[in-house]
Each structure stands twice: as structure tokens, then as C-alpha cells.
Design a protein around this motif. Structure first.
Motif, PDB file in Angstrom:
ATOM      1  N   THR A   1       0.817  -1.209   0.000  1.00 61.16           N
ATOM      2  CA  THR A   1       0.000   0.000   0.000  1.00 61.16           C
ATOM      3  C   THR A   1       0.856   1.267   0.000  1.00 61.16           C
ATOM      4  O   THR A   1       0.452   2.291  -0.535  1.00 61.16           O
ATOM      5  CB  THR A   1      -0.942   0.027   1.223  1.00 61.16           C
TER       6      THR A   1
ATOM      7  N   LEU B   1      -6.384   5.908   3.236  1.00 60.18           N
ATOM      8  CA  LEU B   1      -6.853   4.535   3.368  1.00 60.18           C
ATOM      9  C   LEU B   1      -6.919   4.222   4.851  1.00 60.18           C
ATOM     10  O   LEU B   1      -5.900   4.174   5.533  1.00 60.18           O
ATOM     11  CB  LEU B   1      -5.897   3.574   2.652  1.00 60.18           C
TER      12      LEU B   1
ATOM     13  N   PRO C   1      -4.239  -0.811   7.668  1.00 63.50           N
ATOM     14  CA  PRO C   1      -3.195  -0.978   6.644  1.00 63.50           C
ATOM     15  C   PRO C   1      -1.868  -0.359   7.058  1.00 63.50           C
ATOM     16  O   PRO C   1      -1.818   0.707   7.674  1.00 63.50           O
ATOM     17  CB  PRO C   1      -3.791  -0.265   5.429  1.00 63.50           C
TER      18      PRO C   1
ATOM     19  N   LEU D   1      -1.693  -5.372  -1.356  1.00 62.02           N
ATOM     20  CA  LEU D   1      -3.113  -5.446  -1.677  1.00 62.02           C
ATOM     21  C   LEU D   1      -3.402  -6.747  -2.423  1.00 62.02           C
ATOM     22  O   LEU D   1      -2.555  -7.252  -3.155  1.00 62.02           O
ATOM     23  CB  LEU D   1      -3.530  -4.252  -2.539  1.00 62.02           C
TER      24      LEU D   1
ATOM     25  N   LEU E   1     -11.542  -1.833   0.345  1.00 67.40           N
ATOM     26  CA  LEU E   1     -10.748  -0.714   0.834  1.00 67.40           C
ATOM     27  C   LEU E   1     -11.669   0.435   1.205  1.00 67.40           C
ATOM     28  O   LEU E   1     -12.505   0.859   0.399  1.00 67.40           O
ATOM     29  CB  LEU E   1      -9.753  -0.261  -0.243  1.00 67.40           C
TER      30      LEU E   1
END
Length: 223
Positions: A165, A176, A188, A194, A200
Motif C-alpha cells: 500500500t 486509506l 493498513p 493489496l 478498501l
């Protein structure tokens, strides 16, 4: 925290129970005598009054409330209650229930509403979130920050499947906040890769939604 809820129907009572369970003081207000049922929420205060009347709200001591929730089944009443709470009593936080989608545009700070909750929008968003892959779904709008909570399920052809990420060039001011995978919730980290099918959740400015959607699902959205 002291919370006043205008509307003691099923919705208002459910909110009251949840808040009381979390340790808050709750006052339920309703103008319909048939809705005043203290036995349904025994730990709440109850007031038979019209939440659109200034004198009623003075009796309810709204100036001592931290939050006012306008949760009646009448959008006009919810707007008036929110406006009076904000302008006449300086309540720090107001939440307005939207019953009819066509009225959602009215539930803004101009009418004293800090946060609007549209049941039709939430239900349609949950349906979309359950069946769409690669499409950004708006779940919630933060009025004061002009930002939204959005969800996108990562498609198999996303160029960032398998990428950490931290290497994904998300648009500016897009955060995120949560990653859902195999029924688990993850906070995350930059090193976390991912995977196809990841759900998400982002907080993102409205004007950046299309850019985020094109980034993560370019095949479907011309990125």
C-alpha cells in the motif's frame, strides 16, 4: 455526554438505547403522547413537547446538550429542530435524519445540520457495496470536512494487486483507513500488499473520488 433526540419513535428509541449503553445521558422529545413510553427506554429522560417550538427546547435545556439528533419522520421538523438547536442554543453537534432522498440537499450547515443521515442512501450504498467490484461506493458524507467515507472492492485487473500500500500513489488527501479481507479488519501498513477482492475504505475529498476510482480500477474507468 448529554444528547437530546427529537422523535421518540422506533428510530429515536433505538438510538437512545445504544447511547445509554455507551454511557451517555439521553433525553427523548416527542409531541405525540402515544410515543411517550418511558418503559421502553427506562434510563432515558422523556419530554412531551414539540421540538420545533423554541419554548419546548428551552424546557429541554438544549443549551446543556452536547449533541442534538433530529430523528423524527418529518424532514421539515428535523430541519427546524436542527436550525434552532444550532442558532438559538449553540449546540456543538447536530445530526439530522433524512426521510426522503429528494430533501437531502437541504440538510446542510445552512440549516444547522452538521451531519445528515439518509436511510435510503445508506441502504442503497450497502446494496452497491455488496455487489459491485471496481466501482467506488459512497457510504457516508462528513459535512464539515467536505469529505466522504467511500468503499471500493479491488478488481483482479487492478495494477496494484500484489503491491504494498505504501507504493500506491493515492490522490492527495485520500486516506486509506481500513482494509477488509476474508472477514477480517486490518489497519493498513505501508508494507501490506493489496489482494484481489480486498475491500478498501477511504476518507476522500469529493473532488478526488473519480481520480481514486480510475487509479484502482483503470480498466473499468478509463484510468
Amino acid at each position: 455526554m448529554r444528547v437530546a433526540i427529537a422523535g421518540a419513535g422506533a428510530v429515536g428509541r433505538s438510538i437512545a438505547r445504544e447511547l445509554i449503553t455507551n454511557g451517555h445521558e439521553v433525553l427523548l422529545i416527542d409531541k405525540n403522547p402515544g410515543s411517550i413510553k418511558p418503559e421502553r427506554v427506562a434510563d432515558a429522560e422523556w419530554l412531551l413537547a414539540d421540538a420545533c417550538e423554541l419554548s419546548s427546547l428551552e424546557e429541554a435545556r438544549l443549551d446543556n446538550c452536547d449533541v442534538v439528533i433530529a430523528a423524527t419522520g418529518d424532514d421539515k421538523a428535523n430541519l427546524v429542530c436542527s436550525l434552532l438547536a444550532k442558532t438559538e442554543f449553540g449546540v456543538p453537534r447536530t445530526v439530522g435524519r433524512v426521510n426522503h432522498p429528494n430533501n437531502e440537499w437541504l440538510f446542510t450547515e445552512a440549516w444547522g445540520v452538521d451531519v445528515n443521515v439518509s436511510t435510503p442512501r445508506i441502504m442503497s450504498a450497502l446494496v452497491e457495496e455488496a455487489v459491485t467490484v471496481g466501482d467506488l461506493v459512497r457510504l457516508f458524507t462528513f459535512r464539515q470536512g467536505q469529505a466522504n467515507l467511500v468503499e471500493i472492492t479491488l478488481p483482479a485487473d487492478s495494477p496494484y494487486v500484489g503491491q504494498p500500500t505504501g507504493l500506491v500513489p493515492f490522490p492527495e488527501n485520500c486516506a486509506l483507513v481500513t482494509l477488509l479481507r476474508d472477514g477480517q479488519v486490518y489497519v493498513p501498513t505501508p508494507e501490506q500488499p493489496l489482494e484481489q477482492g480486498d475491500e478498501l475504505l477511504f476518507v476522500v475529498p469529493t473532488e478526488k473520488e473519480d481520480e481514486l476510482e480510475r487509479l484502482l480500477a483503470p480498466t473499468s474507468h478509463g484510468g
